[in-house]
Design a protein around this motif. Sequence first.
Motif: not given
Length: 363
Positions: A73, A281, A286
Amino acid sequence: MHLNIVCIPGDGIGPEIVTQAKAVLDRAAALYGHEITYKDILMGGASIDVHGVPLTQEAIADAKAADAVLMGSIGGDTTRSPWYKLPPEKRPEAGLLGIRKALNLFANLRPAILYEELADACPLRGEVRRGGFDMMIMRELTGGLYFGERKSYQENGLRHAVDTLIYNEAEIRRIAVKGFEIARKRKKKVTSVDKANVLDSSRLWRAVVEEVAADYPDVTLEHMLVDNCAMQLVKDPAQFDVILTENMFGDILSDEASMVTGSIGMLASASLNDTKFGLYEPSHGSAPDIAGQDIANPIATILSASMMLRYSFDLDAEADAIDRAVKEVLKEGWRTADIMSPGCRQTGCREMGRLIAEHITQK
Ligand code: NAD
């Protein structure tokens, strides 16, 4: 088989969760006799720190040369990180938009699965969630309202604003084909979601989806209006297999579907183009608040790696083996902090990755 994979560890917890997904892929590859070559590229904040831009032409060229991309991320703390003092086109997220565009990723896939072991995290009532659910939201990503012409103007002393919802039949056909192909790997049912009682673009959508369906007689097609679909997702989520829909409806429905699973650390995703290529992903960000502490949940990234094996490499048995290992580890009571519940055994990111890798078996 030889798998040529580009990895984007990215920022925050990205490098930690990608490391665990690689370990799981390595274990599956060793067991099933495949060979993997990885190449790491920089994107987002990590690229800004080294190159001054969130995505370089070299990184794009590396991604294009791979069979698939596995990403962690990108991005940092949006109020404190110096990356967010830069102009918008130089910020971390511009890297993500740039790579999606460069790779022509028009189909976004987000599975929403309720695991029996995590049923308590589901906000739906017991009888609605009983038996769990497993659906795939397939959203058109590069057309529709978000990309049509827009303008704002004054007329008769009033402010007006116009957005245009436009699709051509080729854009609808290519995502419908993906939807039916993916349904073939699942429970063979497509629910195409539109607003055909009102919108011309939806009537075209429905007509083209029906044309494509003729090539997939083994897949059941049903149509559903978007308002009804939003209701059915919380009333009877188990009825869905693949939900196929346009950009804005998909944006809203995929968030709704993922929230009914209740656990952000478990949500995988993929973005595909019209070849077998895809970028895989986790759906989450993140998580800079927990980066570097070995407490992030790596499962969303591990399940994204499993999707990569299934959809970019047609390695269904290997993907099933990873999905099975995740379920078994959960069944044994192992949990990262974000999905912890009383009576379970708490573990960290590294250990969770190791446990899942260890549980991979050939059936
Ligand atoms: P986030 O998803 O990173 O975090 C939201 C909350 O969920 C945080 O409390 C975080 O600790 C937790 N969380 C997320 N993933 C987790 C995991 N795997 N395990 C345990 N807990 C987890 O969302 P945010 O805080 O809004 O965004 C942080 C950064 O991520 C921002 O810079 C944002 O732009 C970026 N972002 C990137 C992507 C992407 O790369 N595709 C997507 C969304 C957000």
